[in-house]
Design a protein around this motif. Structure first.
Motif, PDB file in Angstrom:
ATOM      1  N   SER B 149       0.834  -1.204   0.000  1.00 27.87           N
ATOM      2  CA  SER B 149       0.000   0.000   0.000  1.00 27.87           C
ATOM      3  C   SER B 149       0.867   1.252   0.000  1.00 27.87           C
ATOM      4  O   SER B 149       0.475   2.304  -0.481  1.00 27.87           O
ATOM      5  N   GLU B 150       2.065   1.131   0.579  1.00 24.01           N
ATOM      6  CA  GLU B 150       2.962   2.283   0.574  1.00 24.01           C
ATOM      7  C   GLU B 150       3.912   2.191  -0.606  1.00 24.01           C
ATOM      8  O   GLU B 150       4.048   1.132  -1.211  1.00 24.01           O
ATOM      9  N   ASP B 151       4.596   3.309  -0.878  1.00 20.85           N
ATOM     10  CA  ASP B 151       5.564   3.330  -1.972  1.00 20.85           C
ATOM     11  C   ASP B 151       6.600   2.218  -1.806  1.00 20.85           C
ATOM     12  O   ASP B 151       7.207   2.093  -0.742  1.00 20.85           O
ATOM     13  N   VAL B 152       6.789   1.440  -2.869  1.00 20.57           N
ATOM     14  CA  VAL B 152       7.845   0.428  -2.861  1.00 20.57           C
ATOM     15  C   VAL B 152       9.121   1.104  -3.369  1.00 20.57           C
ATOM     16  O   VAL B 152       9.090   1.795  -4.387  1.00 20.57           O
ATOM     17  N   LEU B 153      10.232   0.946  -2.636  1.00 19.21           N
ATOM     18  CA  LEU B 153      11.504   1.529  -3.083  1.00 19.21           C
ATOM     19  C   LEU B 153      12.201   0.526  -3.993  1.00 19.21           C
ATOM     20  O   LEU B 153      12.584  -0.551  -3.547  1.00 19.21           O
ATOM     21  N   VAL B 166      12.826  -0.276 -17.679  1.00 18.47           N
ATOM     22  CA  VAL B 166      12.300  -1.617 -17.379  1.00 18.47           C
ATOM     23  C   VAL B 166      11.459  -1.580 -16.099  1.00 18.47           C
ATOM     24  O   VAL B 166      10.348  -2.119 -16.047  1.00 18.47           O
ATOM     25  N   VAL B 167      11.982  -0.919 -15.067  1.00 13.16           N
ATOM     26  CA  VAL B 167      11.255  -0.836 -13.797  1.00 13.16           C
ATOM     27  C   VAL B 167       9.919  -0.138 -14.007  1.00 13.16           C
ATOM     28  O   VAL B 167       8.890  -0.566 -13.488  1.00 13.16           O
ATOM     29  N   GLN B 168       9.938   0.919 -14.815  1.00 13.96           N
ATOM     30  CA  GLN B 168       8.700   1.656 -15.087  1.00 13.96           C
ATOM     31  C   GLN B 168       7.664   0.745 -15.752  1.00 13.96           C
ATOM     32  O   GLN B 168       6.498   0.723 -15.346  1.00 13.96           O
ATOM     33  N   ILE B 169       8.098  -0.021 -16.748  1.00  9.51           N
ATOM     34  CA  ILE B 169       7.168  -0.923 -17.444  1.00  9.51           C
ATOM     35  C   ILE B 169       6.544  -1.908 -16.451  1.00  9.51           C
ATOM     36  O   ILE B 169       5.325  -2.084 -16.392  1.00  9.51           O
ATOM     37  N   VAL B 170       7.388  -2.544 -15.640  1.00 11.22           N
ATOM     38  CA  VAL B 170       6.909  -3.584 -14.723  1.00 11.22           C
ATOM     39  C   VAL B 170       5.994  -3.006 -13.651  1.00 11.22           C
ATOM     40  O   VAL B 170       4.888  -3.504 -13.412  1.00 11.22           O
ATOM     41  N   MET B 171       6.446  -1.932 -12.995  1.00 13.15           N
ATOM     42  CA  MET B 171       5.690  -1.416 -11.856  1.00 13.15           C
ATOM     43  C   MET B 171       4.376  -0.771 -12.300  1.00 13.15           C
ATOM     44  O   MET B 171       3.378  -0.825 -11.574  1.00 13.15           O
ATOM     45  N   ASP B 172       4.368  -0.173 -13.494  1.00 12.86           N
ATOM     46  CA  ASP B 172       3.116   0.398 -13.991  1.00 12.86           C
ATOM     47  C   ASP B 172       2.091  -0.703 -14.242  1.00 12.86           C
ATOM     48  O   ASP B 172       0.920  -0.568 -13.892  1.00 12.86           O
ATOM     49  N   ALA B 174       2.044  -3.595 -12.796  1.00 12.75           N
ATOM     50  CA  ALA B 174       1.661  -4.190 -11.512  1.00 12.75           C
ATOM     51  C   ALA B 174       0.715  -3.258 -10.756  1.00 12.75           C
ATOM     52  O   ALA B 174       0.033  -3.684  -9.832  1.00 12.75           O
ATOM     53  N   GLY B 175       0.704  -1.999 -11.156  1.00 11.80           N
ATOM     54  CA  GLY B 175      -0.191  -1.031 -10.519  1.00 11.80           C
ATOM     55  C   GLY B 175       0.171  -0.735  -9.076  1.00 11.80           C
ATOM     56  O   GLY B 175      -0.694  -0.523  -8.234  1.00 11.80           O
ATOM     57  N   VAL B 176       1.481  -0.739  -8.775  1.00  7.64           N
ATOM     58  CA  VAL B 176       1.929  -0.533  -7.400  1.00  7.64           C
ATOM     59  C   VAL B 176       2.607   0.834  -7.306  1.00  7.64           C
ATOM     60  O   VAL B 176       3.396   1.184  -8.188  1.00  7.64           O
ATOM     61  N   PRO B 177       2.303   1.610  -6.248  1.00  8.51           N
ATOM     62  CA  PRO B 177       3.034   2.876  -6.090  1.00  8.51           C
ATOM     63  C   PRO B 177       4.501   2.579  -5.786  1.00  8.51           C
ATOM     64  O   PRO B 177       4.802   1.698  -4.976  1.00  8.51           O
ATOM     65  N   TYR B 178       5.421   3.300  -6.443  1.00  5.86           N
ATOM     66  CA  TYR B 178       6.838   2.994  -6.209  1.00  5.86           C
ATOM     67  C   TYR B 178       7.678   4.240  -6.391  1.00  5.86           C
ATOM     68  O   TYR B 178       7.233   5.226  -6.995  1.00  5.86           O
TER      69      TYR B 178
END
Lengths: 503, 318
Positions: B149-153, B166-172, B174-178
């Protein structure tokens, strides 16, 4: 018992020749500016495919140890640091050569390197797992605090003229901002020069700042000998090394610097160069009488030389126990493990104990071997000091150009020459060079660590005091910054009180 | 002397003749290669992934071409310094240049005016599979990540770099705040992950494998179409219906508009060298063989165009 088996393994005829060869090859690479232990290991990696894993790894560790030491020989004799770890030794040690006392500085460098490395090797045998866990505790906030401690020592290093020292340090910090910003990818002060995108190339910069600028200075004053004629008369001073009594006086310096070197060496984000600088800075900070530093104080050679060899040993700790290389050289050495199907990390300690203890013994022995091999090297190099200076100058400049070229492209040579002019101008104006180097090395550590820490904490500044390590280091830095400001008035106050009864 | 023996002698003699003749043609073929020697410029430092790749395959290439191949490191500015050097030389095919997806992202992020189109692709050697890793008591599975629920570092190497994209593609997906935390030096990043200061990192398997085996880090997501045989318990981005980001690969190129026959000879030499035992052992040791990665010049060129467009879509959506 295992330690003893390890020692026997290293002393076996399959390994011992490679140990000796490693130290010797390392010394050659270390003594030549532009070539260092990292290049040596990368170049020789393919040669060791066919060797026994223990022999190959002992060979590379010995090469690393020899390389870090040998940078000091040319640093002392010609103010030409053979590798970046010898930068502080160049500042302090070359003063001895100018006084005709090169052998005192050289022998001190030999003994201190060996002892620093051996002391750190003892820690390697006894407390590697503990030190590895300490290394893991260092995050951006801690690195920032450590860098701050280093910068806070500038005032101490330049006691005789703190303003000029601070200006020199700011020049170093400013130069450290050149290149792609590590946290946003934005180009800074690159002047459209591609080579500057990864920052001011350090090796060409220090070769220019120290070696080439010194050559130009001497040419400008038309010196014909490396050692000025006035001091040449005292043959006794010229040929003698450091005496036992003088050396014993350095015991706390060596111990302190070795501990600093070991602690900085285990940190993946710092290295032997940072260790040498911090060792030197701490030494100046701790000594009661600060006069004479920068003009040839023996502690100024002993401290960085103990620290950088201790750091070399320290850098092996995270590599072996965590699989995380503690320096650029150990990163290349990791390749040596991998080609022999050995994976550095916690498993290495469980599965390959004999190899690990063999390697530990090899590292300890290589440091001891410096004592034996160094004097052969020194004898060779000191002969060079008798060569007429114009000939020597040509040689030093050629090596400075070749060394910069080996590091990169022709732009690196231009950078070397620009720094030579900078060094000449700074010294002519009475600005010390040590703070420039301090700023150049510590600047990126302090800047990127601070910003990375804030990025992690979502810009909450309390991250810098949350961990005891960071908070403690920041307190030390504060004390160092504020200390000189209040020390003066305090002393006057005390002196005033002392006078009172008599008046 | 019996007839059999004579026959045997004759066949032996013939075999020697054939061997000599084929040796002759081999050296004749080698002479056809127009360069006296080949310099291979690697834009990364000694000991890194690109450097060890070049040094592992170079001997095989040298044998196949019949001329010496020398690897030269020219690190700096995400290998742009080296690229400038290569493009400044004659486009005769005698100078090789290592390429990675950085050549595509450098251009997109505006780090350089140079384009990957200025180069002629020779061969892609392997794919170094990327994964997302957690460590210790932190995130234990990809489900832990997606339910955060909180920003993942999330740590990666470089800012505005291949890793960040790459991180942007994956985390977007996954729909997780990071928050992306860039590192210059991967060792610092690994220490921060194991030390508990980062929640998640992106890195390639060749680097991480020792730490995975030792249990210091846990792979949570493989950035591949389907599960990898070597990591059956690790979900793949493809099976979660994520966009599978392009992988890190390593290949070789020459300055553009090189003579076609020279490029063809280089391609053949590289494909042959990729089969040698020395090289396949290297791939095996570093887990570079998890995904079939070898591509010839034509396939590699069209892959470069495809991936460039994929990266462009991500950087422009930012």
């Amino acid at each position: 018992m295992e330690a003893f088996d390890g020692l026997l393994l290293v002393l076996s005829p399959d390994v011992l020749p490679f140990l000796i060869l490693g130290v010797a090859v390392g010394m050659v690479f270390g003594a030549l500016p532009g070539l260092d232990a990292t290049t040596g290991i990368a170049l020789l990696l393919p040669v060791t495919y066919a060797m026994e894993p223990v022999a190959a790894l002992v060979f590379f560790s010995a090469l690393y140890v020899g390389g870090v030491f040998a940078g000091s020989i040319t640093a002392i004799l010609f103010r030409t640091p053979g590798s970046s770890e010898a930068i502080m030794t160049a500042i302090e040690g070359h003063q001895f050569t100018m006084r005709g006392e090169a052998r005192i500085a050289l022998s001190t460098a030999v003994y201190c390197s060996a002892i620093g490395g051996l002391l750190a090797s003892v820690a390697l045998f006894l407390i590697t797992p503990f030190l590895a866990s300490v290394a893991l505790k260092f995050g951006p906030a801690e690195y920032f605090a450590l860098g701050l401690v280093g910068i806070s020592c500038i005032a101490a290093i330049t006691a005789d003229n703190p303003v000029k020292g601070a200006i020199a340090a700011l020049i170093g910090l400013l130069l450290a901002t050149v290149g792609i910003d590590q946290l946003t990818g934005v180009k800074r002060f690159d002047f459209q020069v591609t080579s500057l995108l990864s920052g001011v190339p350090f090796v060409p910069a220090i070769i220019g700042l120290f070696a080439a600028s010194e050559v130009y200075r001497r040419i400008a004053v038309r010196e014909t000998r490396l050692v000025s004629e006035a001091v040449e008369g005292s043959a006794e001073r010229r040929t003698r090394g450091i005496s036992l009594i003088e050396f014993l006086r350095l015991r706390w310096t060596i111990l302190r610097s070795s501990v600093i070197g070991l602690c900085v060496g285990i940190l993946p984000g710092a290295g032997a160069t940072t260790a040498a600088i911090l060792g030197y800075a701490a030494e100046v900070r701790m000594s009661r009488d600060r006069s004479g530093f920068g003009k040839g104080r023996i502690e100024g050679v002993a401290a960085p030389e103990s620290a950088n060899n201790a750091a070399t040993v320290g850098a092996m700790i995270p590599l072996l126990s965590l699989g995380i290389p503690g320096s650029g050289t150990t990163a290349v050495m990791m390749g040596a493990f991998l080609i022999h199907n050995l994976q550095p990390g916690p498993f290495l300690f469980l599965r390959e104990r004999e190899l690990v203890y063999g390697l530990f013994s090899g590292i300890a022995l290589s440091n001891a071997l410096i004592l034996a091999l160094a004097f052969i090297f020194i004898r060779l190099f000191t002969r060079l000091t008798l060569v007429p200076y114009p000939v020597l100058a040509t040689g030093i400049l050629s090596i400075a150009v070749a060394g910069s070229l080996a590091y990169g492209d022709t732009t690196a040579v231009m950078i070397m020459l620009i720094f030579a002019v900078l060094g000449l101008a700074l010294e002519a104006g009475g600005y010390p060079l040590a703070p420039v180097v301090l700023g150049l090395v510590l600047g990126p550590i302090v800047e990127t660590s601070m910003r990375r820490a804030l990025l992690m904490s979502d810009f909450d500044p309390f991250i810098f005091v949350e961990s005891p390590i960071a908070a403690g280091l920041i307190l030390i830095a504060l004390a160092f910054f504020v200390g000189p400001l209040i020390a003066g008035p305090l002393r006057r106050l005390r002196a005033g009180r002392g006078d009172a009864p008599g008046s | 002397m019996t007839g059999d023996e004579t026959l045997q002698r004759k066949t032996t003699f013939a075999a020697i003749l054939i061997a000599a003749a084929s040796f002759g043609t081999a050296s004749a073929q080698a002479q056809e290669f127009p360069c006296d020697s080949v310099e291979w410029i690697v834009g990364w430092g000694a000991g890194g992934g690109s450097d060890t790749f070049a040094r592992s395959i170079a001997p095989g290439v040298s044998d196949a071409l019949g001329v010496p191949v020398t690897v030269i490191n020219m690190p700096g500015a995400s290998s742009i310094v080296a690229m400038e050097e290569v493009l400044g030389r004659d486009a005769d095919g005698c100078t090789l240049f290592s390429i990675t997806p950085d050549q595509l992202t450098n251009e997109l992020t505006g780090l350089t005016e140079l384009s990957y189109r200025d180069l002629d692709a020779v061969m892609r050697a392997h794919v170094d599979i990327g994964m997302m890793y957690g460590a210790g008591d932190g995130l234990q599975s990809w489900d832990d990540v997606t339910s955060a629920s909180e920003d993942v570092l999330v740590g990666g190497t470089g800012a505005a770099s291949f890793d960040e994209i790459v991180v942007q593609i994956v985390m977007d997906d996954a729909g997780v705040p990071y928050r992306y935390i860039p590192y210059e030096n991967a060792s610092d990043m690994h220490a921060d992950l194991i030390g508990g200061r980062l929640h998640l990192i992106y890195d390639e398997v060749s680097v991480m494998n020792p730490m995975i085996e030792a249990g210091q880090v846990t792979p949570l997501l493989a950035l591949a179409d389907e599960r990898l045989e070597a990591f059956p318990d690790v979900p793949a981005a493809g099976e979660l219906d994520y966009t599978v980001p392009p992988s890190l690969w390593r290949g070789v190129s020459v300055a553009g508009d090189a003579p076609e026959d020279v490029v063809a000879m280089l391609e053949a030499a590289f494909l042959k060298a990729a089969e040698t035992e020395a090289y396949t052992e290297f791939e095996e040791g570093r887990m570079l063989n998890l995904y079939p990665g070898t591509l010839g010049a034509a396939d590699f060129t069209s892959l470069l165009d495809r991936e460039f467009e994929a990266y462009r879509a991500v950087t422009e959506s930012k």
